[in-house]
Design a protein around this motif. Structure first.
Motif, PDB file in Angstrom:
ATOM      1  N   ILE B  83       0.842  -1.159   0.006  1.00 13.01           N
ATOM      2  CA  ILE B  83      -0.061  -0.065   0.012  1.00 13.01           C
ATOM      3  C   ILE B  83       0.745   1.248  -0.124  1.00 13.01           C
ATOM      4  O   ILE B  83       0.489   2.253  -0.605  1.00 13.01           O
ATOM      5  CB  ILE B  83      -1.007  -0.099   1.333  1.00 13.01           C
ATOM      6  N   ALA B  84       1.829   1.115   0.785  1.00 10.27           N
ATOM      7  CA  ALA B  84       2.963   2.387   0.609  1.00 10.27           C
ATOM      8  C   ALA B  84       3.385   2.663  -0.623  1.00 10.27           C
ATOM      9  O   ALA B  84       3.425   3.790  -0.907  1.00 10.27           O
ATOM     10  CB  ALA B  84       4.071   2.042   1.884  1.00 10.27           C
ATOM     11  N   ARG B  85       3.707   1.727  -1.321  1.00 10.07           N
ATOM     12  CA  ARG B  85       4.371   1.952  -2.681  1.00 10.07           C
ATOM     13  C   ARG B  85       3.257   2.431  -3.471  1.00 10.07           C
ATOM     14  O   ARG B  85       3.463   3.326  -4.252  1.00 10.07           O
ATOM     15  CB  ARG B  85       4.753   0.545  -3.215  1.00 10.07           C
ATOM     16  N   LEU B  86       2.032   1.991  -3.401  1.00  6.43           N
ATOM     17  CA  LEU B  86       0.764   2.380  -4.274  1.00  6.43           C
ATOM     18  C   LEU B  86       0.801   3.936  -4.085  1.00  6.43           C
ATOM     19  O   LEU B  86       0.557   4.617  -4.881  1.00  6.43           O
ATOM     20  CB  LEU B  86      -0.186   1.680  -4.077  1.00  6.43           C
ATOM     21  N   SER B  87       0.768   4.287  -2.667  1.00  6.10           N
ATOM     22  CA  SER B  87       0.556   5.767  -2.265  1.00  6.10           C
ATOM     23  C   SER B  87       1.526   6.743  -2.935  1.00  6.10           C
ATOM     24  O   SER B  87       1.250   7.648  -3.566  1.00  6.10           O
ATOM     25  CB  SER B  87       0.504   5.698  -0.826  1.00  6.10           C
ATOM     26  N   LYS B  88       2.776   6.191  -2.712  1.00  8.28           N
ATOM     27  CA  LYS B  88       3.815   7.089  -3.450  1.00  8.28           C
ATOM     28  C   LYS B  88       3.596   7.101  -5.021  1.00  8.28           C
ATOM     29  O   LYS B  88       3.806   7.961  -5.595  1.00  8.28           O
ATOM     30  CB  LYS B  88       5.235   6.423  -3.136  1.00  8.28           C
ATOM     31  N   ALA B  89       3.304   5.821  -5.667  1.00  6.92           N
ATOM     32  CA  ALA B  89       3.378   6.055  -7.135  1.00  6.92           C
ATOM     33  C   ALA B  89       1.911   6.988  -7.484  1.00  6.92           C
ATOM     34  O   ALA B  89       1.988   7.376  -8.566  1.00  6.92           O
ATOM     35  CB  ALA B  89       3.003   4.496  -7.407  1.00  6.92           C
ATOM     36  N   ALA B  90       1.023   6.803  -6.554  1.00 10.42           N
ATOM     37  CA  ALA B  90      -0.109   7.743  -6.804  1.00 10.42           C
ATOM     38  C   ALA B  90       0.137   9.129  -6.610  1.00 10.42           C
ATOM     39  O   ALA B  90      -0.910  10.030  -6.649  1.00 10.42           O
ATOM     40  CB  ALA B  90      -1.453   7.197  -6.096  1.00 10.42           C
ATOM     41  N   GLY B  91       1.322   9.538  -6.156  1.00  5.31           N
ATOM     42  CA  GLY B  91       1.465  11.144  -6.126  1.00  5.31           C
ATOM     43  C   GLY B  91       1.388  11.447  -4.673  1.00  5.31           C
ATOM     44  O   GLY B  91       1.217  12.580  -4.426  1.00  5.31           O
ATOM     45  N   MET B  92       1.140  10.570  -3.874  1.00  8.64           N
ATOM     46  CA  MET B  92       0.725  11.101  -2.384  1.00  8.64           C
ATOM     47  C   MET B  92       2.056  11.356  -1.551  1.00  8.64           C
ATOM     48  O   MET B  92       1.785  11.633  -0.411  1.00  8.64           O
ATOM     49  CB  MET B  92      -0.460  10.018  -1.782  1.00  8.64           C
ATOM     50  N   GLY B  93       2.727  11.503  -2.081  1.00 14.40           N
ATOM     51  CA  GLY B  93       4.173  11.791  -1.414  1.00 14.40           C
ATOM     52  C   GLY B  93       4.952  10.664  -0.532  1.00 14.40           C
ATOM     53  O   GLY B  93       4.383   9.452  -0.760  1.00 14.40           O
ATOM     54  N   ASN B  94       6.023  10.956   0.170  1.00 14.46           N
ATOM     55  CA  ASN B  94       6.516  10.127   0.838  1.00 14.46           C
ATOM     56  C   ASN B  94       6.390   9.673   2.362  1.00 14.46           C
ATOM     57  O   ASN B  94       7.262   9.100   3.033  1.00 14.46           O
ATOM     58  CB  ASN B  94       8.146  10.185   0.481  1.00 14.46           C
ATOM     59  N   TRP B  95       5.555  10.312   2.991  1.00 17.08           N
ATOM     60  CA  TRP B  95       5.237  10.220   4.306  1.00 17.08           C
ATOM     61  C   TRP B  95       4.062   8.927   4.207  1.00 17.08           C
ATOM     62  O   TRP B  95       3.308   8.694   3.238  1.00 17.08           O
ATOM     63  CB  TRP B  95       4.389  11.173   4.875  1.00 17.08           C
ATOM     64  N   ILE B  96       4.242   7.910   5.199  1.00 14.52           N
ATOM     65  CA  ILE B  96       3.369   6.818   5.376  1.00 14.52           C
ATOM     66  C   ILE B  96       3.065   6.659   6.817  1.00 14.52           C
ATOM     67  O   ILE B  96       4.063   6.386   7.494  1.00 14.52           O
ATOM     68  CB  ILE B  96       3.784   5.520   4.456  1.00 14.52           C
ATOM     69  N   LYS B  97       1.828   6.426   7.109  1.00 17.43           N
ATOM     70  CA  LYS B  97       1.533   6.049   8.513  1.00 17.43           C
ATOM     71  C   LYS B  97       1.204   4.638   8.393  1.00 17.43           C
ATOM     72  O   LYS B  97       0.156   4.207   7.512  1.00 17.43           O
ATOM     73  CB  LYS B  97       0.352   6.943   8.848  1.00 17.43           C
TER      74      LYS B  97
END
Lengths: 256, 256, 256, 256
Positions: B83-97
Motif C-alpha cells: 500500500i505504501a508503494r501504491l501511495s507513492k506511485a499515486a503521487g501522495m508523497g513519501n510520508w506513510i502512516k
C-alpha cells in the motif's frame, strides 16, 4: 460570541475566574491576570485590610475585572458576614465569595454555616457566590437562599488533584439551576477543560497559575483550556464505546 | 512561536494531526480541517484508490496540509508495504502512516508486523510514522528502525475512551527519543490537553471531530485544547499534593 | 470445590501464585508461602545457582508447591533459554516462567524476545509461562507458540500501582484462550480481587506480600481476596448504573 | 480474633453489614444473610409495617443478627423521627439507621435534616447510625450529636459504581473518631476490600448481593473481601512507587 455567562446581570465572555494568592510578586500577578482573559478575580478581604504591602494589591488588578472579594479566614457564618460588610464598606463592591472554613487541615468549607451566611447576605443585597463542599442538597439550599452561583470544590484547595468529586459535581451541574463554578483543586489545563465538558458554567483557578514556573504562560494555557472545554461541550461530545470503531475503511481493499 | 515540532525536516506549528474518516460530507470535512489549524492529515490510501466518490477526497484537503497516507486495511507487513508503494506511485508523497491490523474486533495494531514494515519502508526512503499498541520495547525497535515518530494508541480506535494506557505512554514519552504522537481513542478536548501535559509531542484526532454534532466547532475545540495542554506543559505544571494548601491567608484576621 | 484451574495437567485449587523475592528472612517467607494457600511459587534460577545463603532457598519452599523457576536476569531470548536449561538440569522441574528484560529502569519485558524463547522452550518440552507487556497480538503469538499461560503485567513490577493496564488486560482475558495470569504491580488485596472479577484466571503477587509490615498476615489477605474476587466473578456481578436505585421502598409509607 | 468492631457496646466479628431489599425471595435472602457471616442487618421499617407478605420479613432474619431498622421513605427529620419511634414501639430494638432523602432521582441523603434527626433520636436514647452524603463538617456534626457511626455513601445507592467519593471518604476516615461505615454504591467485592484498605471500619452492602445471579455465593464473596481488605489494612500496605523495583535480582548472573 453569544455564549456569554451572566451572573447578577453582568455578562462575562470568559468562563475562567482567577485568584490573587500565592503569586511571587505583584507584577507577575498583574501580567497573569491580563493574559488569562479572565473578567472575575477573587481577593481576600483580609489582605486588603491588613495594611502593609498587601493593601496595594487592588492597584494591580486590571480595571475591567469584576472584584469578587472573599471571606477567607472566616470560621463561622457570623465572621463571614462581618467580613462581607467590611468589604462593601471599603468600596470593594457588592459581590462576595463566601468561604467559611474551620477545618485547618484540609480546609474544607462548612456547608451549614455557608448556607446561613448566604441567606443573611442575600438579604442585605449582596451578590453571593458561596464556596462549598460538593453536596446536592446543600447546593439546592444555596440556590433557594438566593446564591448567584454555587461553587463546589473539585478537590481540596491547593492540592492540584483535579476533579476528584466528579460524581457529585456532575449531579449538581444537572440538578441545580444557578451557574456552577468548579472552584479549588484544578491543577492542570486539561482538568479545567474537563470541568467545562461536564457542563460546568465556569472554573476558578488560583494555585495552579500562581505557582507555575511561568505564571503568565500558565494563565494563557488555562484561558485556552476553558475555551476548548466549553467549545467541546457545545459542539456535542460523542459517547464512549466499549469496542473499537475504525476511522478508515478496513475491509475490501487488498482482500477484495 | 519557536515551539515548533519538526518531523523529517518539516516544521509544524500545530501539534494536532487530523483524519478524514467518518465525516458526514466533504464540505464539513474541509471546513473542519481548516478550522483545526492542523498541518498534517491522514487519509486511507484505499479510499483514494477506490474510485467512486471517495477518490476526490484529496481535492477537499487544504493545500497547505502535509498528507500522511495510511495503510488502513493491511493485515501484514507485506500488505502495508504494498500500500505504501501504491501511495507513492499515486503521487501522495513519501510520508506513510503504517497501520497493520488483523484483529477485527478491537482493531489493535500488530507491533511485530509494524516493525517489519517500518524497517522495509525506511530502507526505501519513506518517512515512516507507525501506529502501534503501546509497548516500550516495540517503541524502541521502531525508533531504531528509523521511524520518524512513534504513534501509540490511547485506547481502542473510535472508542472515545481517552488515554487508558497512560502508564505505559508516559514511560514511552520519557524513554523514546523520536516524537511521540498519541493516536486513537482521544474523544474529548480535555484528553488531548492531557496528552500534551504528559509531554506527548502531538495527538491525532479523527472520530471525535468527525462524529461531533458540530465537527467544525469541535475541530476548533481540539485546536485550543492541544495548545492549552502544550502551553501548560511548557509553563511548568505543579505537583499534586495530598493535603490542602490555602490560596488566601487563613489565619490572623478576625482572630488576631 | 470444582472451580479448579488446570495448567499443563496440574489441577490447582488456589488462583494465587507467589514469589520468593524481597523477603526479610527465609522463615518469614516460608510461613507466608504456607499461609497464602498458594500452590505455585516462582523463584529466580539465578538465586539458586548463586551459591551462598540463597542457594538454600529451595529448602524453605513447602513440598506441595509447584516450582515455577524464572529466567530473571535474562536480557535476550538466548539467555532465557540457557537459564531454562540450567534450571531443568538442576532438577527444578520443567515449568519455566520466562522473563526477558533489557530495560533497566521500568523493567518492562521484551515481548519479541519472549515469544522467541517461548517457541524454543515449548519445542524442548518445557511448560512455558511467559511474563509479558500487555499486548493483544503478542499474547496471541504466545498462545500460538504453545505457552501454558500468558502473564501480562498490571503495572511496572514492584510499583504497587495495581492494574493500570486494565483496558488491554480485559481484552486479553476476553480474546485469548489459555489462562491469563496478571503478574506484577498488584499492591493491595483489592487489586487482586479486581483482577479476578475481570475474569483473570490467576494473579501472581510477590512484592506486596514480601515487603508488608506483616508478610504472613498479608499472604492470608491476598488468599482471601483472590477467593473473594473469583467467587464474585462466578456469582455474576451486576452492571453499573448511571442513576441510583433504592434498596428499600421509598414511597407510600408516611405519605400514603 | 481480637480485631472486633464495637458499636454501642456490641462486639462485632464481621465488618460486613447487609440489607434485605431487592431479594427475589425470602429463602434466598435468608441463606445469603447466613452465608455473609454478617451480624448487622438493615430493614426498612416501612416494609415491616406494611402488612401483606413483607411483614414476615423479620422471620427470615437469623436470630443472632442485630437489627438496624432504617427510616427509608422519610423526607424530613420529623418523618425520620416518627419512623424511629414506630420501630421501637414495634419491638425492633433501639438501633436506627437514619435515611432522610427528598431527592427522588439520585436518592442522595439530606445532611442537614439527618443531623437534626440524629440529635433528637440520640436524646431519646436510640443508637443512631446516620446514612449521609460524604462531607467532613457534616460528619463531624453527626459525631458531636452522638451518632454511633457515620455512614457516608460511596456512590449513589444501587448504582454499583464503587467508591467514587474516595477523596472525601478517606479524609472522613482520618478525621472522625466514631466508626465510619461505607454505605451504598459498593457493587463488587474488590470495592468492599478497597474500603477496608482505606481504613473504613465496616461496609454495608445490599444491592450487589441481592441482585447477583447467585446471591448466596455473592454474600460469601463479600464476606471474604471484607476480611481480605481488613487483613491487608492491618498487615501494613506498601506505598505505591513511580518506578519499577525488581522482585528478583536482575544483574550479575549470566553477565558477571
Amino acid at each position: 460570541m453569544q455564549d456569554s455567562l451572566v451572573i447578577a446581570g453582568k455578562e462575562l465572555n470568559s468562563r475562567l475566574f482567577v485568584g490573587t494568592g500565592k503569586f511571587a510578586d505583584h507584577n507577575k500577578m498583574k501580567e497573569a491576570l491580563e493574559e488569562s482573559q479572565s473578567e472575575v478575580v477573587t481577593v481576600a478581604v483580609r489582605r486588603v485590610d491588613l495594611g502593609g504591602d498587601d493593601q496595594y494589591i487592588l492597584n494591580d488588578i486590571p480595571d475591567y475585572m469584576t472584584l469578587m472579594p472573599n471571606t477567607s479566614g472566616a470560621r463561622t457564618a457570623e465572621e463571614a458576614i462581618r467580613i462581607a460588610r467590611l468589604s462593601k464598606a471599603a468600596g470593594m463592591g457588592n459581590w462576595i465569595k463566601i468561604e467559611v472554613i474551620s477545618d485547618s487541615k484540609y480546609l474544607l468549607p462548612d456547608n451549614e454555616e455557608t448556607i446561613k451566611a448566604t441567606e443573611a447576605l442575600v438579604e442585605e443585597g449582596f451578590v453571593v457566590l458561596p464556596y462549598m463542599s460538593p453536596d446536592l442538597m446543600a447546593g439546592k439550599r444555596l440556590e433557594e437562599a438566593g446564591a448567584a452561583t454555587v461553587m463546589p470544590l473539585g478537590s481540596p484547595i491547593g492540592s492540584n488533584r483535579g476533579i476528584q468529586m466528579k460524581e457529585i459535581i456532575q449531579i449538581m451541574i444537572d440538578e441545580i439551576n444557578v451557574p456552577i463554578v468548579v472552584d479549588a483543586g484544578i491543577g492542570r489545563p486539561s482538568e479545567a477543560a474537563e470541568a467545562m465538558e461536564m457542563g460546568a458554567d465556569a472554573v476558578l483557578v488560583n494555585t495552579a497559575i500562581a505557582t507555575a514556573k511561568d505564571p503568565v504562560a500558565m494563565a494563557q494555557a488555562f484561558d485556552l483550556a476553558v475555551k476548548a472545554g466549553r467549545s467541546g461541550f457545545l459542539a456535542g461530545l460523542g459517547a464512549t464505546k466499549a469496542k473499537a470503531s475504525a476511522s478508515s475503511p478496513l475491509t475490501g481493499f487488498l482482500h477484495s
